[in-house]
Every structure is written in structure tokens, then in C-alpha cells.
Design a protein around this motif. Structure first.
Motif, PDB file in Angstrom:
ATOM      1  N   TRP A  18      -8.833  -5.667   9.150  1.00 45.15           N
ATOM      2  CA  TRP A  18      -7.646  -6.500   9.356  1.00 45.15           C
ATOM      3  C   TRP A  18      -6.465  -5.641   8.908  1.00 45.15           C
ATOM      4  CZ3 TRP A  18     -12.287  -8.218   7.623  1.00 45.15           C
ATOM      5  CH2 TRP A  18     -12.856  -9.337   8.259  1.00 45.15           C
ATOM      6  N   TRP A  19      -5.605  -5.273   9.825  1.00 41.86           N
ATOM      7  CA  TRP A  19      -4.500  -4.352   9.531  1.00 41.86           C
ATOM      8  C   TRP A  19      -3.158  -5.067   9.725  1.00 41.86           C
ATOM      9  CZ3 TRP A  19      -0.694  -2.458  12.962  1.00 41.86           C
ATOM     10  CH2 TRP A  19       0.036  -1.343  12.528  1.00 41.86           C
ATOM     11  N   GLY A  20      -2.161  -4.695   8.940  1.00 44.30           N
ATOM     12  CA  GLY A  20      -0.821  -5.251   9.121  1.00 44.30           C
ATOM     13  C   GLY A  20       0.244  -4.264   8.698  1.00 44.30           C
ATOM     14  N   ALA A  21       1.371  -4.256   9.443  1.00 43.47           N
ATOM     15  CA  ALA A  21       2.508  -3.397   9.099  1.00 43.47           C
ATOM     16  C   ALA A  21       3.773  -4.244   9.033  1.00 43.47           C
ATOM     17  CB  ALA A  21       2.675  -2.295  10.141  1.00 43.47           C
ATOM     18  N   TYR A  22       4.748  -3.822   8.196  1.00 50.25           N
ATOM     19  CA  TYR A  22       6.020  -4.540   8.032  1.00 50.25           C
ATOM     20  C   TYR A  22       5.763  -6.021   7.767  1.00 50.25           C
ATOM     21  CZ  TYR A  22       7.172  -0.340  10.754  1.00 50.25           C
ATOM     22  OH  TYR A  22       7.253   0.940  11.234  1.00 50.25           O
ATOM     23  N   LEU A  23       4.810  -6.311   6.895  1.00 56.85           N
ATOM     24  CA  LEU A  23       4.387  -7.700   6.673  1.00 56.85           C
ATOM     25  C   LEU A  23       5.536  -8.556   6.154  1.00 56.85           C
ATOM     26  CD1 LEU A  23       0.984  -6.658   5.239  1.00 56.85           C
ATOM     27  CD2 LEU A  23       1.223  -8.257   7.152  1.00 56.85           C
ATOM     28  N   LEU A  57       5.130   3.141  15.987  1.00 53.94           N
ATOM     29  CA  LEU A  57       6.054   2.384  15.137  1.00 53.94           C
ATOM     30  C   LEU A  57       6.767   3.306  14.161  1.00 53.94           C
ATOM     31  CD1 LEU A  57       3.750  -0.684  14.414  1.00 53.94           C
ATOM     32  CD2 LEU A  57       5.905  -0.737  15.697  1.00 53.94           C
ATOM     33  N   ARG A  58       6.022   4.251  13.584  1.00 56.59           N
ATOM     34  CA  ARG A  58       6.638   5.148  12.616  1.00 56.59           C
ATOM     35  C   ARG A  58       7.670   6.028  13.305  1.00 56.59           C
ATOM     36  NH1 ARG A  58       3.303   8.810   8.412  1.00 56.59           N
ATOM     37  NH2 ARG A  58       2.493   9.665  10.346  1.00 56.59           N
ATOM     38  N   GLU A  59       7.343   6.454  14.513  1.00 54.91           N
ATOM     39  CA  GLU A  59       8.264   7.269  15.311  1.00 54.91           C
ATOM     40  C   GLU A  59       9.535   6.482  15.634  1.00 54.91           C
ATOM     41  OE1 GLU A  59       8.076  10.343  16.298  1.00 54.91           O
ATOM     42  OE2 GLU A  59       9.818  10.315  17.635  1.00 54.91           O
ATOM     43  N   ARG A  60       9.346   5.239  16.080  1.00 60.35           N
ATOM     44  CA  ARG A  60      10.488   4.441  16.531  1.00 60.35           C
ATOM     45  C   ARG A  60      11.410   4.051  15.388  1.00 60.35           C
ATOM     46  NH1 ARG A  60      10.033  -1.576  17.697  1.00 60.35           N
ATOM     47  NH2 ARG A  60       8.072  -1.094  18.735  1.00 60.35           N
ATOM     48  N   LYS A  61      10.794   3.600  14.238  1.00 64.90           N
ATOM     49  CA  LYS A  61      11.606   3.102  13.127  1.00 64.90           C
ATOM     50  C   LYS A  61      11.903   4.175  12.078  1.00 64.90           C
ATOM     51  CE  LYS A  61      10.659  -0.971  11.455  1.00 64.90           C
ATOM     52  NZ  LYS A  61      11.719  -1.936  11.776  1.00 64.90           N
ATOM     53  N   GLY A  62      11.159   5.261  12.078  1.00 63.38           N
ATOM     54  CA  GLY A  62      11.384   6.329  11.102  1.00 63.38           C
ATOM     55  C   GLY A  62      10.622   6.122   9.806  1.00 63.38           C
ATOM     56  N   TRP A  63       9.938   4.997   9.644  1.00 61.04           N
ATOM     57  CA  TRP A  63       9.149   4.728   8.435  1.00 61.04           C
ATOM     58  C   TRP A  63       8.159   3.623   8.753  1.00 61.04           C
ATOM     59  CZ3 TRP A  63       9.384  -0.238   6.159  1.00 61.04           C
ATOM     60  CH2 TRP A  63      10.369  -1.068   6.709  1.00 61.04           C
ATOM     61  N   ILE A  64       7.130   3.540   7.939  1.00 64.36           N
ATOM     62  CA  ILE A  64       6.180   2.443   8.098  1.00 64.36           C
ATOM     63  C   ILE A  64       5.642   2.020   6.738  1.00 64.36           C
ATOM     64  CG2 ILE A  64       4.126   3.901   8.481  1.00 64.36           C
ATOM     65  CD1 ILE A  64       3.398   1.748  10.728  1.00 64.36           C
ATOM     66  N   MET A  65       5.412   0.721   6.575  1.00 67.70           N
ATOM     67  CA  MET A  65       4.689   0.208   5.404  1.00 67.70           C
ATOM     68  C   MET A  65       3.542  -0.603   5.961  1.00 67.70           C
ATOM     69  SD  MET A  65       7.211  -0.774   2.281  1.00 67.70           S
ATOM     70  CE  MET A  65       7.661  -2.401   2.883  1.00 67.70           C
ATOM     71  N   ASP A  66       2.295  -0.203   5.641  1.00 64.02           N
ATOM     72  CA  ASP A  66       1.156  -0.948   6.159  1.00 64.02           C
ATOM     73  C   ASP A  66       0.038  -1.016   5.129  1.00 64.02           C
ATOM     74  OD1 ASP A  66       0.493   1.747   6.361  1.00 64.02           O
ATOM     75  OD2 ASP A  66      -0.632   1.506   8.214  1.00 64.02           O
ATOM     76  N   THR A  67      -0.876  -1.912   5.334  1.00 60.30           N
ATOM     77  CA  THR A  67      -2.038  -2.065   4.453  1.00 60.30           C
ATOM     78  C   THR A  67      -3.155  -2.682   5.268  1.00 60.30           C
ATOM     79  OG1 THR A  67      -2.773  -2.962   2.305  1.00 60.30           O
ATOM     80  CG2 THR A  67      -1.338  -4.353   3.596  1.00 60.30           C
ATOM     81  N   TYR A  68      -4.389  -2.572   4.783  1.00 63.46           N
ATOM     82  CA  TYR A  68      -5.481  -3.177   5.533  1.00 63.46           C
ATOM     83  C   TYR A  68      -6.674  -3.526   4.660  1.00 63.46           C
ATOM     84  CZ  TYR A  68      -6.981   1.778   5.658  1.00 63.46           C
ATOM     85  OH  TYR A  68      -7.297   3.069   5.327  1.00 63.46           O
ATOM     86  N   LEU A  69      -7.477  -4.457   5.175  1.00 61.71           N
ATOM     87  CA  LEU A  69      -8.743  -4.840   4.548  1.00 61.71           C
ATOM     88  C   LEU A  69      -9.881  -4.324   5.406  1.00 61.71           C
ATOM     89  CD1 LEU A  69     -10.539  -6.604   2.560  1.00 61.71           C
ATOM     90  CD2 LEU A  69     -10.281  -8.450   4.225  1.00 61.71           C
ATOM     91  N   LEU A  70     -10.851  -3.648   4.785  1.00 60.85           N
ATOM     92  CA  LEU A  70     -12.105  -3.264   5.443  1.00 60.85           C
ATOM     93  C   LEU A  70     -13.223  -4.123   4.868  1.00 60.85           C
ATOM     94  CD1 LEU A  70     -11.935   0.645   5.309  1.00 60.85           C
ATOM     95  CD2 LEU A  70     -11.395  -0.830   7.250  1.00 60.85           C
ATOM     96  N   ARG A  71     -14.132  -4.580   5.728  1.00 56.10           N
ATOM     97  CA  ARG A  71     -15.279  -5.366   5.232  1.00 56.10           C
ATOM     98  C   ARG A  71     -16.534  -4.921   5.957  1.00 56.10           C
ATOM     99  NH1 ARG A  71     -14.227 -11.484   5.317  1.00 56.10           N
ATOM    100  NH2 ARG A  71     -13.153 -10.920   3.399  1.00 56.10           N
ATOM    101  N   ARG A  72     -17.567  -4.599   5.187  1.00 53.08           N
ATOM    102  CA  ARG A  72     -18.826  -4.193   5.776  1.00 53.08           C
ATOM    103  C   ARG A  72     -19.744  -5.399   5.926  1.00 53.08           C
ATOM    104  NH1 ARG A  72     -20.673   0.974   6.143  1.00 53.08           N
ATOM    105  NH2 ARG A  72     -19.357   1.783   4.501  1.00 53.08           N
TER     106      ARG A  72
END
Lengths: 241, 241
Positions: free
Chosen positions: B195-200, B226-241
Motif C-alpha cells: 500500500w503506497w502513498g505520496a503527498y498524503l 511526480l518527482r520530476e514534475r514537482k521537484g520533490w516527493i514525500m512518500d511512504t508505504y506498507l509491505l505485508r507478507r
């Protein structure tokens, strides 16, 4: 489509509610309380206080009684699964009775952390047609860190969040423990620091920190006294090796 | 004694600020911004928007320029340590210039999670006499879980929070990854969900979820765009096995 809001209301301090949570509360006039029968009156009062402080419109509480549950089952997963199903049946029935009215469920802390409300709501969606939105809230580990004025991790280190039940088998670089009724920290060996807190954000808040070996007896004793005096306790702690 | 407030302001949504944070902001008229020179204008604007929405009194921003830093040091710990010392010197100088005025530092997310402000403030306390208070805030992983409407753990399971740098060597029962500029999830093997999200919580918020193998390429590509277009990115994600 009618809407259900699942709202995190923080660890107990009415000021630790977000603006987003307050806005969502004021969109509805009905709050479901799941399992209120088993809840301590003091916690009911804290929640009522949060609503009274932040609601600008009249509201009512609809109780959803908890079905009975085997507290020490042999097959933990299957029993919890069946119990969630029966809770979903009851919640679906109460929600259906409201007609097309929107409603909300208030959750201590954040619905994303050791809480089963979202699992129940997903099951209710199999029985009724509605949309739902989740509002995050401040968790007990965050209230703990703020009151001790610590960062949960040292630079670049991971953080592990687990339950008292599993603590013995897991590492403790930085381990946040929730749901520990057994003082499992006494079984952790080696040179470890602890930051402990109970009733975080509430008037009875208690904090103890230090070398685990130096303070573990004090925490155990204080925890037992508090639980005896108030009839319930909510606590959490960080261990760091 | 004069006071410094270290205030978590959430992941970017002005509504995800707590009442406690708003009250603390309004106790001061000065906000320190550490390292503003290196910050993207859009993030500066989001923070200004949060202040403008919640401040009932005039305020001013005092910039504390960041000292230069070796971004790829051989001895990471020692270099960061020295850098925090120099940041503390600069903050102490600015705070001393204010005389006996109280002040605050706004921190994205929560000061307890992967943030060095409290470490710097502790060092400033070795140079100046003041008290300080910490206000927790909603973190990016919480905003992520709320927007995906998920619980971070399955029943009874632990949650691990770590950095992209360490992901390869750590387990992924439920792993929340922060500070990953390298799309480290592409190196995780096996049957894993993401589950990934950026600019939350911000207007440009983006969410992607699915089987890691199915969506990893899409996330990589979208993240780069997104990083190219805005010049920065803040993102985070959850991994689950």
C-alpha cells in the motif's frame, strides 16, 4: 450514498483530537459504541467529554452490545474471526435501523493500530450498502513519546511495535509494546532502558523511565496499585537495548 | 522559565493538526524553521497555510540556516552527530537573541518518528536555560493507513517501521517504510502486498495498492514522474507478507 466515519480520537486527552476528527464528528448525529457494556464508566465519561467539548449539534449514542467471547481460546484466530462476524451482524442491524442517516464510530487512538473496527466495518459492507472514511488519531505510543520527550528511534534505527504476548520472542532495539497485561518486560534480559506510561493524556497520567532492571519492580508495583484503585489500566511502553 | 514548544503538525493536511497543537502555536509569536534554505517552496507554503489557518495572533518565522553536511559520509553516525552539534549552536544563538520570549518549532508528522529536532533541542539545553514541551502529530504512515482504510497489523501481529536503507535485511510481516529514495521495495522477494502513498493529505495525494509484483513498476514510474514534475516527493508505504 450514506456514510460511516471511523474516527480516531487519540489516547484520552480531548485536546489531542484533530480538526479533521472534529469536522467529521459534526457531520453526523449518531455515534455507535461497540461493546459499551464491558467498558469502564471512566472511559465512557472521557469519550462523552470529548464529544461534549467538540460537538456543535445534538447527538445520540447507539450501543452495539458485544456478543460473548471465549477469552482464552485454543484457536485464537478462528474464534476472533467468528466473534467479528457476530459483531458485524449486530452493527449492520443497528445501522440499517437508522434509515439513510450517516453515522460515526469513535476509536481510541488510531483505527490503524491494534483495533478491529475496520475489520468489522468491512464485514458490515458485505451486508449493507454504504461508503466509509477513516480519520487517523494520535496513538498511545505517540502520547508516551511526547510526554517522555523522546524520539522512538535512534538515528536510522527501526522501530518494532508488538504485543506483550509476543514480546519474549522478538528483538528490542526499539520496541513499543501495547496490550500487555502481564508485565512482559520483566522477562526481557540484558541491558535495556524502558519508558513507561499509563492513562496517557488523562488527569491520572503516570510516567516512569530508567534502566529496566532498576525500575521494573517499581512499575509492576505501581501498575498493580493503579489497576486496583481505578479498576482498569491503559498503559504502553518503549524498550530500547 | 521560558519555554520552547516542539509541535508535530501532521503529514500535510491542515485539518490533521490537533487542538493541542493549535493551542501551543497560539502561545508563541515566533517559529523557528530549521534548514529552510534547503526546503521546497511548496512545503514552505503548506506550513504557512497551516499557520495562517490556525493562528489567532501575529507571528514571525525565524530561519535557522543549516550548516553544510556531508551527504554520503563514511562514518554516518559521527558526521550526523557533529552536524546536530552545529545546528544546535545556530539554534541556541537565535533563541538567545529573542531575550525571554517563548518560541516553537514545527515538525512534519510527529517529533517522535525519524526526526532529529528533539536531539538538537536537548543539545541547545546544554547551552541555554529553558523548558520544552512536545506535542505529538499525525504521521505519514497513519495518513497512509487512513487513506487506504487499512489496519497496519493483522490480528495480533507486530508492525516494523524502518528505512529504505535497511529494508533489504529486515522482515516484512507488516513493514512500514519511510525515507526510501531508492524504491527499495523492488528488492523484496516473495508474495507481498504493498500500500503506497505520496503527498498524503495534500491536494496532490496519490495512492497505489496491490500485489507488489503487479504494481511495483507502476509505482516506480509514477514516483519518478511526480518527482520530476514537482521537484520533490514525500512518500511512504506498507509491505505485508
Amino acid at each position: 450514498m450514506r456514510k460511516l466515519y471511523v474516527i480516531g480520537i487519540g489516547a484520552g486527552d480531548p485536546d489531542q483530537v484533530t480538526v479533521q476528527a472534529i469536522k467529521a464528528m459534526n457531520k453526523v448525529g449518531v455515534f455507535f459504541v461497540i461493546g459499551k457494556g464491558a467498558e469502564k464508566q471512566e472511559l465512557v465519561d472521557v469519550r462523552t467529554g470529548i464529544l461534549d467539548e467538540h460537538m456543535d449539534r445534538p447527538y445520540r449514542i447507539v450501543e452495539v452490545q458485544d456478543p460473548p467471547r471465549d477469552r482464552a481460546p485454543e484457536n485464537y484466530g478462528a474464534v476472533v474471526d467468528d466473534w467479528h462476524d457476530r459483531r458485524a451482524d449486530l452493527l449492520a442491524a443497528r445501522f440499517a435501523e437508522l434509515g439513510d442517516e450517516d453515522a460515526a464510530i469513535l476509536v481510541w487512538g488510531d483505527p490503524a493500530l491494534y483495533d478491529s473496527t475496520l475489520r468489522i466495518v468491512e464485514r458490515v459492507r458485505g451486508r449493507l450498502d454504504f461508503d466509509y472514511e477513516v480519520i487517523p488519531g494520535i496513538t498511545a505510543p505517540q502520547a508516551l513519546a511526547a510526554r517522555h520527550r523522546i524520539v522512538l528511534n535512534r538515528i536510522g534505527e527501526p522501530i518494532h511495535i508488538t504485543t506483550g504476548r509476543r514480546l519474549a520472542e522478538e528483538t528490542v532495539t526499539n520496541t513499543v509494546v501495547m496490550l500487555d497485561g502481564e508485565c512482559s518486560f520483566t522477562k526481557v534480559e540484558g541491558d535495556v532502558d524502558i519508558w513507561w506510561g499509563a492513562y496517557l493524556g488523562m488527569p491520572d497520567e503516570e510516567l516512569i523511565a530508567g534502566k529496566l532492571r532498576d525500575v521494573e519492580g517499581h512499575i509492576q508495583q505501581r501498575r498493580a496499585e493503579l489497576r486496583e484503585r481505578k479498576g482498569w489500566i491503559m498503559d504502553t511502553y518503549l524498550l530500547r537495548r
